[in-house]
Design an enzyme around this catalytic site. Structure first.
Site, PDB file in Angstrom:
ATOM      1  N   LYS A 163      -5.203  52.784  -4.242  1.00  0.00           N
ATOM      2  CA  LYS A 163      -4.687  53.480  -5.357  1.00  0.00           C
ATOM      3  C   LYS A 163      -3.754  54.509  -6.554  1.00  0.00           C
ATOM      4  O   LYS A 163      -3.787  55.397  -4.949  1.00  0.00           O
ATOM      5  CB  LYS A 163      -6.002  53.429  -6.214  1.00  0.00           C
ATOM      6  CG  LYS A 163      -6.961  51.710  -5.517  1.00  0.00           C
ATOM      7  CD  LYS A 163      -6.809  50.776  -7.136  1.00  0.00           C
ATOM      8  CE  LYS A 163      -8.636  50.123  -6.816  1.00  0.00           C
ATOM      9  NZ  LYS A 163      -8.247  48.837  -7.674  1.00  0.00           N
ATOM     10  N   ASP A 188      -1.939  49.606  -6.230  1.00  0.00           N
ATOM     11  CA  ASP A 188      -2.783  48.512  -7.114  1.00  0.00           C
ATOM     12  C   ASP A 188      -2.884  49.950  -8.506  1.00  0.00           C
ATOM     13  O   ASP A 188      -3.448  51.134  -8.135  1.00  0.00           O
ATOM     14  CB  ASP A 188      -4.340  48.108  -6.900  1.00  0.00           C
ATOM     15  CG  ASP A 188      -4.970  47.618  -8.305  1.00  0.00           C
ATOM     16  OD1 ASP A 188      -4.326  47.542  -8.940  1.00  0.00           O
ATOM     17  OD2 ASP A 188      -5.937  47.309  -8.363  1.00  0.00           O
ATOM     18  N   GLU A 213       0.257  45.837  -7.914  1.00  0.00           N
ATOM     19  CA  GLU A 213      -0.703  45.146  -8.524  1.00  0.00           C
ATOM     20  C   GLU A 213      -1.244  45.688 -10.057  1.00  0.00           C
ATOM     21  O   GLU A 213      -0.666  46.958  -9.656  1.00  0.00           O
ATOM     22  CB  GLU A 213      -2.174  45.473  -7.228  1.00  0.00           C
ATOM     23  CG  GLU A 213      -2.925  44.351  -8.313  1.00  0.00           C
ATOM     24  CD  GLU A 213      -4.738  44.209  -7.914  1.00  0.00           C
ATOM     25  OE1 GLU A 213      -5.369  43.254  -7.649  1.00  0.00           O
ATOM     26  OE2 GLU A 213      -4.254  44.834  -6.023  1.00  0.00           O
ATOM     27  N   ASP A 238      -3.482  40.662 -12.161  1.00  0.00           N
ATOM     28  CA  ASP A 238      -4.695  40.240 -11.279  1.00  0.00           C
ATOM     29  C   ASP A 238      -5.322  41.021 -12.778  1.00  0.00           C
ATOM     30  O   ASP A 238      -5.967  39.558 -13.019  1.00  0.00           O
ATOM     31  CB  ASP A 238      -5.616  41.664 -10.699  1.00  0.00           C
ATOM     32  CG  ASP A 238      -6.863  42.193 -10.849  1.00  0.00           C
ATOM     33  OD1 ASP A 238      -7.576  41.256 -10.964  1.00  0.00           O
ATOM     34  OD2 ASP A 238      -7.721  43.442 -10.385  1.00  0.00           O
ATOM     35  N   LYS A 262      -9.848  36.696  -8.628  1.00  0.00           N
ATOM     36  CA  LYS A 262     -11.136  37.007  -8.191  1.00  0.00           C
ATOM     37  C   LYS A 262     -12.302  35.717  -8.767  1.00  0.00           C
ATOM     38  O   LYS A 262     -12.354  35.456 -10.318  1.00  0.00           O
ATOM     39  CB  LYS A 262     -11.257  38.253  -9.152  1.00  0.00           C
ATOM     40  CG  LYS A 262     -11.045  39.033  -7.888  1.00  0.00           C
ATOM     41  CD  LYS A 262     -10.786  40.931  -8.754  1.00  0.00           C
ATOM     42  CE  LYS A 262      -9.513  42.117  -7.908  1.00  0.00           C
ATOM     43  NZ  LYS A 262     -10.028  43.247  -8.795  1.00  0.00           N
TER      44      LYS A 262
END
Length: 368
Positions: A163, A188, A213, A238, A262
């Site tokens: 992250k 991300d 991401e 995402d 997802k």
């Protein structure tokens, strides 16, 4: 599908350690477990993966519970279905609320696979006996990140996701890359950047990342297309991909080179498979993202990730990544970087009733 009743369990469990992003810290996870039982006594499980507050999407546990109780379950009761795809199509009349839709739709998939005496992965068209496993590093400390990475590599994870945000990006990642020059790393951003940060994002190109991401706004496709033309690192979308149409438009515009699918974010397995199939036809690699979920959602992710187009290690880690004890039996395990795809009917996992009762906040039953 001859449904006899639907049960909703609201549960809550503490994480083993906080999950940190620039959007906040998750220390305890609340969620919804859906159980659909047919008249023959077979049952299927689904999981609502909305968070307690709307930091990832606009949905929360409370809003999902409302949509399930007052909208989706009555729809299924009023319009009996024969296959889970019919539920997905029925739910199209309801805007958004994808995590509530997915919670019920995935339970129907599990039940249907059991009615067919077939593994869910096979019902979906999965071809893999095992799937490559990746894991997320989410901390505000370089030392803690390196410690986590070392432990995850010992456990066999094949890909690390880190992250990042403008306060913790290049120097943070450079330190990791210095110690692990060949490690498959992706990052991300959870929408932490804007187009004003193009030079900052360009600098990440030299770190040889698998992808970045969702660097820009959570609902953007246009600016990501501009950014992708300016950087070499592949962009993965995402939050921007909520429907099949979103995926189609993003690919046509050149907004990304990878898509994270997802199940909860896109409203269930039917839509997730549609996106997978389209991406395969366009040579766009996909991988399965995680939601700090309990074992039921993790089991559905395993079935989905067995499909041919999931060529990048997914965020499907061991149950022990987040929980002292998960709500499924057996717990998900990572062995030499892989998770086995169950070959028994349905999702291939049973509920740990003792653990469920320990985590239970409330329960509601809806007879048909």
């Amino acid at each position: 599908m001859n449904i006899a009743r639907i049960e909703l369990y609201i549960i809550q469990m503490p994480l083993k350690s906080p999950f940190l992003t620039h959007l906040g810290a998750v220390e305890s996870r609340e969620g919804i477990i859906v159980k659909v039982t047919d008249k023959a006594g077979l049952f299927g499980y689904g999981e609502g993966v909305a968070f307690s507050t709307p930091w990832y999407t606009e949905e929360t546990v409370k809003t999902s519970l409302h949509i399930l109780k007052d909208v989706l379950i009555p729809l299924i009761k009023e319009h009996p279905i024969k296959r889970p795809e019919e539920a997905a199509q029925l739910f199209q009349a309801i805007r958004r609320n994808n995590m509530a839709k997915s919670a019920l739709e995935t339970a129907l998939w599990d039940l249907y696979a059991k009615q067919e005496s077939s593994p869910l992965a096979k019902i979906l068209g999965g071809t893999r006996a095992k799937i490559a496993s990746g894991v997320v590093v989410a901390t505000d400390s370089t030392a803690k990140a390196l410690q986590q990475i070392e432990q995850y590599l010992v456990e066999g994870y094949q890909r690390i996701k880190v992250k990042i945000n403008p306060k913790q990006d290049y120097s943070f990642l450079a330190e990791i890359r210095k110690l692990y020059p060949e490690l498959p790393i992706m990052v991300d951003a959870n929408s932490a950047y804007t187009l004003n940060d193009i030079d900052r994002l360009k600098a990440l190109d030299e770190l040889n990342l698998l992808m970045i991401e969702q660097p820009l706004a959570h609902d953007d496709i246009i600016d990501h297309a501009i950014l992708q033309k300016e950087i070499r690192t592949p962009i993965c979308l995402d939050e921007s991909i909520v429907t099949f149409e979103d995926a189609k438009k993003a690919i046509e515009l050149g907004s990304c080179q990878v898509i994270n699918i997802k199940v909860g974010r896109v409203g269930g397995l039917f839509e997730a498979k549609r996106i997978h199939d389209y991406c395969m036809s366009k040579d766009i690699p996909v991988w399965c993202g995680g939601m700090i979920e309990f074992g039921i959602s993790r089991a559905h992710n395993i079935a989905l990730a067995s499909l041919q187009g999931f060529t990048i290690p997914s965020d499907i880690s061991a149950s022990s990544r987040f929980w002292e004890e998960d709500i499924i039996l057996p717990e998900v395990q990572v062995n030499k970087g892989y998770v086995q795809v169950p070959n028994t009917p349905g999702i291939g996992f049973s509920l740990n009733e003792k653990r469920l009762q320990e985590a239970l906040l409330s329960k509601k039953t809806f007879p048909f």
